[in-house]
Design a protein around this motif. Structure first.
Motif, PDB file in Angstrom:
ATOM      1  N   VAL A  59       0.639  -1.268  -0.043  1.00 44.69           N
ATOM      2  CA  VAL A  59      -0.118   0.052  -0.190  1.00 44.69           C
ATOM      3  C   VAL A  59       0.834   1.337  -0.014  1.00 44.69           C
ATOM      4  N   ALA A  60       1.701   1.237   0.861  1.00 44.68           N
ATOM      5  CA  ALA A  60       2.813   2.397   1.017  1.00 44.68           C
ATOM      6  C   ALA A  60       3.618   2.392   2.213  1.00 44.68           C
ATOM      7  N   VAL A  61       4.669   3.313   1.911  1.00 41.79           N
ATOM      8  CA  VAL A  61       5.607   3.222   2.984  1.00 41.79           C
ATOM      9  C   VAL A  61       5.356   4.246   4.195  1.00 41.79           C
ATOM     10  N   ALA A  79       2.822  -0.378   4.933  1.00 43.90           N
ATOM     11  CA  ALA A  79       1.479  -0.663   5.041  1.00 43.90           C
ATOM     12  C   ALA A  79       1.136  -1.861   3.772  1.00 43.90           C
ATOM     13  N   VAL A  80       0.450  -2.783   4.183  1.00 40.09           N
ATOM     14  CA  VAL A  80       0.054  -3.727   3.182  1.00 40.09           C
ATOM     15  C   VAL A  80      -1.464  -3.998   3.450  1.00 40.09           C
ATOM     16  N   ASN A  81      -1.977  -4.558   2.242  1.00 35.47           N
ATOM     17  CA  ASN A  81      -3.106  -4.851   2.492  1.00 35.47           C
ATOM     18  C   ASN A  81      -3.239  -6.616   2.674  1.00 35.47           C
ATOM     19  N   TYR A  90       3.991  -3.446   8.571  1.00 36.58           N
ATOM     20  CA  TYR A  90       5.234  -4.559   8.634  1.00 36.58           C
ATOM     21  C   TYR A  90       6.216  -3.825   8.917  1.00 36.58           C
ATOM     22  N   GLU A  91       7.426  -4.242   9.595  1.00 41.46           N
ATOM     23  CA  GLU A  91       8.697  -3.447   9.417  1.00 41.46           C
ATOM     24  C   GLU A  91       9.628  -4.385   8.581  1.00 41.46           C
ATOM     25  N   ALA A  92      10.139  -3.926   7.541  1.00 44.21           N
ATOM     26  CA  ALA A  92      10.809  -4.695   6.733  1.00 44.21           C
ATOM     27  C   ALA A  92      12.274  -4.051   6.688  1.00 44.21           C
TER      28      ALA A  92
END
Length: 112
Positions: A59-61, A79-81, A90-92
């Motif tokens: 989705v976005a950083v 941010a993820v869907n 999530y932390e990447a």
């Protein structure tokens, strides 16, 4: 040749470089909408999906930091869907070696 001027110039360049991105320390990323930062975030989600056989959608950083190592480490909150559960963060952590044009996902975990 004026050696004092050369040493002063080298000192100023060294100070400027260290103020921009101190090696070994996390520094906030000022613009998380920067094209390259977004590409790193998309890479992290895509790589995680491939490794875990999941179907997360980028989705976005949301926020991020970087640090200079043998390349650049990016620690991003993305941010993820994840489908019916909606959007999650999530932390990447991605290690980029620019001279090799390569990125490696070193960590990807939910933010609690």
């Amino acid at each position: 040749m004026n050696y004092k001027a050369i040493f002063l110039l080298l000192g100023l360049l060294s100070f400027h470089a260290s103020a921009m991105a101190p090696a070994g320390r996390w520094s906030p990323i000022g613009n998380v909408k920067d094209h390259h930062v977004v590409e790193v975030g998309k890479f992290a989600v895509s790589e995680y999906d491939m490794q875990s056989k999941s179907e997360l959608k980028f989705v976005a950083v949301v926020s991020g930091e970087s640090k200079v190592v043998a390349g650049i480490n990016y620690r991003l909150i993305v941010a993820v869907n994840d489908g019916p559960g909606g959007s999650k963060n999530y932390e990447a952590i991605v290690w980029e070696k620019q001279w090799l044009k390569s990125m490696n996902l070193t960590s990807f975990k939910p933010v609690v």
